[in-house]
Enzyme design. Structure first.
Site, PDB file in Angstrom:
ATOM      1  N   ASP A  90      41.291 -47.006  50.060  1.00 50.86           N
ATOM      2  CA  ASP A  90      42.679 -47.408  50.301  1.00 50.86           C
ATOM      3  C   ASP A  90      42.695 -48.872  50.723  1.00 50.86           C
ATOM      4  O   ASP A  90      41.901 -49.285  51.579  1.00 50.86           O
ATOM      5  CB  ASP A  90      43.327 -46.558  51.403  1.00 50.86           C
ATOM      6  CG  ASP A  90      43.746 -45.174  50.904  1.00 50.86           C
ATOM      7  OD1 ASP A  90      43.417 -44.835  49.750  1.00 50.86           O
ATOM      8  OD2 ASP A  90      44.379 -44.433  51.676  1.00 50.86           O
TER       9      ASP A  90
ATOM     10  N   ARG B 169      46.104 -40.766  41.449  1.00 49.08           N
ATOM     11  CA  ARG B 169      45.920 -42.044  42.144  1.00 49.08           C
ATOM     12  C   ARG B 169      44.609 -42.734  41.744  1.00 49.08           C
ATOM     13  O   ARG B 169      43.716 -42.904  42.541  1.00 49.08           O
ATOM     14  CB  ARG B 169      45.971 -41.872  43.662  1.00 49.08           C
ATOM     15  CG  ARG B 169      47.307 -41.390  44.170  1.00 49.08           C
ATOM     16  CD  ARG B 169      47.388 -41.457  45.681  1.00 49.08           C
ATOM     17  NE  ARG B 169      48.714 -41.071  46.159  1.00 49.08           N
ATOM     18  CZ  ARG B 169      49.099 -41.158  47.417  1.00 49.08           C
ATOM     19  NH1 ARG B 169      48.262 -41.615  48.345  1.00 49.08           N
ATOM     20  NH2 ARG B 169      50.322 -40.805  47.780  1.00 49.08           N
TER      21      ARG B 169
END
Length: 485
Positions: A245, A297
């Site tokens: 992330d 994702r």
């Protein structure tokens, strides 16, 4: 003028007390490359040059055993027979937006001799945690196979290289890797998996500071307000939240040659649709293999410019690339293999956004290979041209993707013979190369200075909170006073 002077005084008061105060008042916005398409074109130029060089040597030597693969990163360092004794050359091999990441280049070698992680506040010399918190540049290596089970987040300082070549290094456990308000980090050839939430504890982030950490998300690698980051040849799987992330204004990032598997929400780029600093986020995602049992994702983008180039996507469950907040997505030369589920054939997903809002977003596909009914929904100006290109590529492009991604993930495992040598153990700062690979078995992905640290000025979070409250009160008092003068 008086008000401005007061701001300066308060800033220096804060910075003189604590490095955490600087982070709290961090007003630095990312400085993006002014012409991101030029960076994307440079990546393609380097790929073409490496492929051409490989083909030329094959023809001239009538031999396909050349070490050149066409992958410009690997070809930069791996063909040097003496690379184990010239490890820092790796720092010259990055491409894309993270190409300026220096890591520990120019610094001393630090050899991790102790796999323990017993104390997140006072780590022992020889441990990985002791190395990553130091202020000076360090090139961190491992003398042999190592499994490091973290108790808390592993918080890095700037100018560090984590170089796992020649060993089979696994990091797992609490929090895993955290890059927060730092720059110039290279993470290379490391297994990162089974990362879980941690926190509600003090954790050291530098020799002079430790502080209270709230509960972490359980990311494999968390990039927070950082820049000039390169993650290469890592294998990531089985984490609580994301595998990688990058949020809160992070930029200048390259994610290359990695192997991702067994995970739901693989990669998040951007804090939220409304977080303006993420508009400057620029990320290159190249030569990765998105493997088995991934759901979504790959990445999921909010704002910014994301270059997705020459990756191999294997059967996602929901979608491959998603986004919101009007990010620019430049997809070039990837292979997208759709799952058998006929309702999940689309590569792209505009998350929680109606078509009227996303039709002008710049999402483009060029030279992508679409397999098993996969389709890429492009948008923005000139979309018709780019959409057709995605369906008219030559078959040789698929062969090229195999060639560029054949060594994705950690080198030396999975049946790949990469002749990676080991470092001999020795004192930190000394380094030697041992050509004997030994008989150590590889770990499996399924396996699930000074000796006296300096006293931190704010080891107690409550003391820091009181200090910040007093500073805020002073700031509120000064502003109206200065306006009256």
């Amino acid at each position: 003028m008086l008000s401005r002077n007061y701001y300066i005084v308060i800033f220096f008061l804060l910075s003189s007390f604590s490095s955490l105060a600087i982070e709290t008042f961090n007003l630095t916005l990312p400085i993006p490359h002014l012409y991101p398409d030029e960076v994307a074109q440079d990546v393609q130029r380097r790929v073409n040059a490496s492929v051409t060089r490989r083909q030329t040597l094959q023809i001239s030597q009538k031999d396909e055993s050349t070490c050149l693969t066409g992958n410009p990163i690997d070809d930069c360092w791996k063909c040097d027979p003496d690379w184990p004794n010239n490890r820092q050359r790796l720092a010259d091999c990055a491409i894309g937006f993270g190409q300026y990441a220096l890591g520990g280049k120019g610094g001393q070698y630090y050899i991790v001799t102790d796999s323990s992680d017993d104390d997140a506040v006072t780590p022992k010399p020889g441990t990985l945690r002791y190395a990553v918190i130091q202020t000076e540049p360090l090139w961190i290596v491992f003398p042999g196979n190592m499994l490091i089970k973290l108790k808390q987040e592993l918080i890095f300082n700037s100018y560090k290289t984590l170089d796992g070549r020649g060993a089979n290094v696994h990091i797992m456990g609490g929090g895993c890797v955290t890059l927060q308000y730092i720059s110039n980090v290279i993470i290379h050839n490391i297994h990162i998996h089974h990362c879980v939430q941690s926190g509600e504890a003090n954790v050291r982030s530098s020799p002079s500071h430790f502080g209270w950490r709230t509960e972490s998300d359980g990311d494999g690698i968390s990039i927070f307000g950082s820049k000039d980051i390169w993650i290469d040849h890592c294998s990531l799987s089985h984490c609580k939240d994301g595998l990688i992330d990058a949020v809160m204004g992070s930029t200048g990032i390259t994610i290359s040659n990695n192997f991702f598997s067994h995970h739901n929400e693989v990669m998040l780029l951007g804090h939220s649709d409304d977080y303006e600093p993420d508009s400057g986020m620029q990320v290159t995602i190249a030569f990765n293999h998105f493997g088995q049992k991934l759901v979504q994702r790959m990445p999921r983008c909010r704002r910014g410019y994301i270059h997705v180039v020459n990756n191999d996507f294997t059967q996602w469950e929901m979608y491959a690339i998603g986004g919101s907040g009007n990010p620019t997505i430049n997809s070039q030369g990837n292979r997208y293999t759709a799952p058998s589920n006929r309702n999940a054939k689309e590569v792209t997903k505009r998350v929680d956004t109606v078509e009227g809002d996303w039709k002008d977003w710049n999402w483009r596909s060029e030279g992508d290979v679409l397999v098993n009914g996969a389709f890429f929904v492009a948008s923005g100006q000139g979309v018709e041209v780019r959409y057709e290109k995605a369906y008219s590529v030559e078959p040789k492009s698929a062969v090229l993707i195999d060639q560029l991604t054949m060594h994705s993930g950690v080198l030396g495992v999975g049946g790949r013979d990469n002749n990676l040598g080991k470092w001999s153990s020795g004192a930190n700062g000394g380094a030697g190369f041992d050509s004997d690979d030994g008989d150590d078995d590889d770990y499996s992905d399924e396996m699930s200075g000074s000796n006296k640290p300096l006293s931190p000025p704010f080891s107690n979070p409550s003391v820091f909170s009181v200090f910040m409250a007093m500073s805020s009160f002073l700031l509120l008092y000064i502003i109206p006073l200065s306006s009256m003068l």
